[in-house]
Design an enzyme around this catalytic site. Structure first.
Site, PDB file in Angstrom:
ATOM      1  N   TYR A  52       0.821  -1.217   0.000  1.00  0.00           N
ATOM      2  CA  TYR A  52       0.000   0.000   0.000  1.00  0.00           C
ATOM      3  C   TYR A  52       0.855   1.269   0.000  1.00  0.00           C
ATOM      4  CZ  TYR A  52      -3.833  -3.218   0.510  1.00  0.00           C
ATOM      5  OH  TYR A  52      -4.711  -4.240   0.266  1.00  0.00           O
ATOM      6  N   ARG A  55       1.515   1.987  -3.615  1.00  0.00           N
ATOM      7  CA  ARG A  55       0.324   2.514  -4.307  1.00  0.00           C
ATOM      8  C   ARG A  55       0.005   3.936  -3.819  1.00  0.00           C
ATOM      9  NH1 ARG A  55      -4.177  -1.679  -3.505  1.00  0.00           N
ATOM     10  NH2 ARG A  55      -5.283  -0.341  -4.954  1.00  0.00           N
ATOM     11  N   HIS A 104     -14.528   0.942  -0.232  1.00  0.00           N
ATOM     12  CA  HIS A 104     -13.410   0.041   0.062  1.00  0.00           C
ATOM     13  C   HIS A 104     -12.238   0.756   0.749  1.00  0.00           C
ATOM     14  CE1 HIS A 104     -14.744  -3.157  -3.140  1.00  0.00           C
ATOM     15  NE2 HIS A 104     -15.478  -3.184  -2.049  1.00  0.00           N
ATOM     16  N   CYS A 112      -5.493   2.960  13.309  1.00  0.00           N
ATOM     17  CA  CYS A 112      -4.766   2.294  14.394  1.00  0.00           C
ATOM     18  C   CYS A 112      -5.595   1.100  14.850  1.00  0.00           C
ATOM     19  CB  CYS A 112      -4.540   3.267  15.548  1.00  0.00           C
ATOM     20  SG  CYS A 112      -3.801   2.468  16.987  1.00  0.00           S
ATOM     21  N   GLY A 171     -16.528   0.926 -15.160  1.00  0.00           N
ATOM     22  CA  GLY A 171     -15.182   0.381 -14.969  1.00  0.00           C
ATOM     23  C   GLY A 171     -15.037  -0.632 -13.865  1.00  0.00           C
ATOM     24  N   ASN A 197     -18.462   0.275 -19.563  1.00  0.00           N
ATOM     25  CA  ASN A 197     -17.262  -0.512 -19.257  1.00  0.00           C
ATOM     26  C   ASN A 197     -16.567  -0.891 -20.564  1.00  0.00           C
ATOM     27  OD1 ASN A 197     -15.826  -1.645 -16.969  1.00  0.00           O
ATOM     28  ND2 ASN A 197     -16.311  -3.679 -17.776  1.00  0.00           N
ATOM     29  N   LEU A 198     -15.275  -1.154 -20.454  1.00  0.00           N
ATOM     30  CA  LEU A 198     -14.498  -1.508 -21.636  1.00  0.00           C
ATOM     31  C   LEU A 198     -15.073  -2.733 -22.344  1.00  0.00           C
ATOM     32  CD1 LEU A 198     -11.941  -0.584 -23.114  1.00  0.00           C
ATOM     33  CD2 LEU A 198     -10.634  -2.164 -21.696  1.00  0.00           C
ATOM     34  N   ALA A 215     -13.585   4.389 -20.539  1.00  0.00           N
ATOM     35  CA  ALA A 215     -14.302   5.319 -19.657  1.00  0.00           C
ATOM     36  C   ALA A 215     -14.066   6.772 -20.063  1.00  0.00           C
ATOM     37  CB  ALA A 215     -13.871   5.091 -18.202  1.00  0.00           C
TER      38      ALA A 215
HETATM   39  P1  OAD Z   1     -11.292  -5.122 -11.852  1.00  0.00           P
HETATM   40  O1  OAD Z   1      -9.835  -5.055 -12.146  1.00  0.00           O
HETATM   41  O2  OAD Z   1     -11.855  -6.394 -11.376  1.00  0.00           O
HETATM   42  O3  OAD Z   1     -12.128  -4.707 -13.151  1.00  0.00           O
HETATM   43  C1  OAD Z   1     -11.816  -3.564 -13.905  1.00  0.00           C
HETATM   44  C2  OAD Z   1     -12.815  -3.440 -15.030  1.00  0.00           C
HETATM   45  O4  OAD Z   1     -12.537  -2.234 -15.736  1.00  0.00           O
HETATM   46  C3  OAD Z   1     -12.746  -4.578 -16.076  1.00  0.00           C
HETATM   47  O5  OAD Z   1     -14.042  -5.034 -16.382  1.00  0.00           O
HETATM   48  C4  OAD Z   1     -12.088  -3.912 -17.290  1.00  0.00           C
HETATM   49  O6  OAD Z   1     -12.573  -4.422 -18.513  1.00  0.00           O
HETATM   50  C5  OAD Z   1     -12.542  -2.477 -17.113  1.00  0.00           C
HETATM   51  N1  OAD Z   1     -11.630  -1.494 -17.725  1.00  0.00           N
HETATM   52  C6  OAD Z   1     -10.286  -1.550 -17.895  1.00  0.00           C
HETATM   53  N2  OAD Z   1      -9.824  -0.438 -18.481  1.00  0.00           N
HETATM   54  C7  OAD Z   1     -10.898   0.354 -18.698  1.00  0.00           C
HETATM   55  C8  OAD Z   1     -11.089   1.637 -19.280  1.00  0.00           C
HETATM   56  N3  OAD Z   1     -10.078   2.358 -19.770  1.00  0.00           N
HETATM   57  N4  OAD Z   1     -12.352   2.135 -19.338  1.00  0.00           N
HETATM   58  C9  OAD Z   1     -13.412   1.421 -18.865  1.00  0.00           C
HETATM   59  N5  OAD Z   1     -13.288   0.217 -18.304  1.00  0.00           N
HETATM   60  C10 OAD Z   1     -12.059  -0.319 -18.216  1.00  0.00           C
HETATM   61  O7  OAD Z   1     -11.591  -3.916 -10.823  1.00  0.00           O
HETATM   62  P2  OAD Z   1     -12.853  -3.691  -9.875  1.00  0.00           P
HETATM   63  O8  OAD Z   1     -14.103  -4.220 -10.482  1.00  0.00           O
HETATM   64  O9  OAD Z   1     -12.824  -2.273  -9.459  1.00  0.00           O
HETATM   65  O10 OAD Z   1     -11.174  -4.568  -3.786  1.00  0.00           O
HETATM   66  O11 OAD Z   1     -12.471  -4.583  -8.628  1.00  0.00           O
HETATM   67  C11 OAD Z   1     -13.321  -4.610  -7.520  1.00  0.00           C
HETATM   68  C12 OAD Z   1     -12.529  -4.793  -6.255  1.00  0.00           C
HETATM   69  O12 OAD Z   1     -11.715  -5.962  -6.379  1.00  0.00           O
HETATM   70  C13 OAD Z   1     -11.552  -3.705  -5.949  1.00  0.00           C
HETATM   71  O13 OAD Z   1     -12.162  -2.597  -5.298  1.00  0.00           O
HETATM   72  C14 OAD Z   1     -10.565  -4.373  -5.067  1.00  0.00           C
HETATM   73  C15 OAD Z   1     -10.415  -5.673  -5.814  1.00  0.00           C
HETATM   74  O14 OAD Z   1     -10.020  -6.766  -5.084  1.00  0.00           O
HETATM   75  C16 OAD Z   1     -10.443  -4.494  -2.674  1.00  0.00           C
HETATM   76  O15 OAD Z   1      -9.236  -4.340  -2.689  1.00  0.00           O
HETATM   77  C17 OAD Z   1     -11.252  -4.618  -1.427  1.00  0.00           C
HETATM   78 ZN    ZN Z   2      -3.915   4.289  18.383  1.00  0.00          ZN
END
Ligand code: OAD
Ligand code: ZN
Length: 233
Positions: A52, A55, A104, A112, A171, A197-198, A215
């Protein structure tokens, strides 16, 4: 709430932040169990803090793209928009969105584990870092929701979903619940549902309308249709 927007990693991809499940995504290089679970943190806190920290450092140089900016413009044009993001970056804030829930968590916050205080955090955390409130060393963890933990502000989100007229999902791959189930809550409230979405997400069939593309291209077009009155909500 008139319009609820759910965003995921895909909205930040064009800003240079890696998604999770695409090729070269974060989950291709790291095991979820190691860096995104309470057990992983217990086993190797340093590894988790470093994941983290790296990131968080990235946030110093990334900028919002036209999709984030369009959502901020949507909010400025109406008073009934809520953005719920699964993202832990700060690009919606940088773009100017105010009505925002980080379900999230946020990279720029730490918590802490001893006294549960949440702090803003813009620098690296180490095992020697001390809590500013209770003074304990080594108890600071990312204020991020890990697998097995409850997302933040679920009551507020449920309330908004059950009273919205339009639900826009941007996305997100639809792999992670409860976010992946929001479309069903919105549908059962009678809302129009659209996926920007893509590619079709796992839950694509649950949306009434689908627009597939980057997006940064499709979100500004869709937002302009709402603001111009071409789409009425
Ligand atoms: P994902 O990585 O699972 O999905 C990303 C989505 O964005 C995919 O469907 C891609 O096709 C799409 N994508 C990629 N580039 C794009 C663009 N330029 N424009 C539009 N769409 C695009 O990410 P999330 O769905 O956000 O949780 O993942 C959900 C959660 O899983 C996250 O919040 C994280 C992860 O584990 C935690 O860490 C708690
Ligand atoms: Zn503390």
């Amino acid at each position: 709430m008139g319009i609820v927007v759910l965003t995921g990693a895909g909205i930040s991809a064009e800003s240079g932040i890696a998604t999770f499940r695409d090729a070269n995504g974060l989950w291709a290089e790291h095991r979820v169990e190691d860096v995104a679970t309470p057990d992983g943190y217990e086993r190797n806190p340093l590894l988790v803090l470093d994941f983290y920290n790296k990131r968080r450092r990235e946030l110093k140089s990334v900028k919002p793209n036209p999709a984030h900016l369009a959502l901020a413009k949507l909010e400025q044009g109406r008073d009934d928009v809520l953005v719920v993001t699964q993202n832990v970056d700060n690009l919606h804030e940088q773009a100017g969105t105010k009505s925002l829930i980080h379900m999230h968590g946020e990279l720029n916050k730490i918590r802490c584990t001893e006294c549960e205080t949440v702090f803003d955090c813009y620098d690296d955390i180490t095992l020697a870092s001390k809590c500013e409130k209770c003074g304990t060393e080594g108890t600071l963890r990312p204020h991020i929701v890990w697998f097995g933990e409850m997302p933040f502000m679920m009551d507020e989100i449920s309330y908004a979903l059950h009273s919205c007229e339009l639900f826009i999902s941007i996305g997100t791959s639809g792999n992670v619940y409860p976010a992946a189930g929001f479309v069903q809550s919105a549908r059962s409230a009678g809302a129009h549902t659209v996926e920007l979405n893509l590619e079709p997400s796992l839950g694509a069939s649950m949306f009434k309308e689908k627009v597939h593309g980057k997006a940064g291209e499709v979100v500004p077009v869709y937002v302009n249709k709402i603001l111009s009155g071409e789409l009425e909500f």
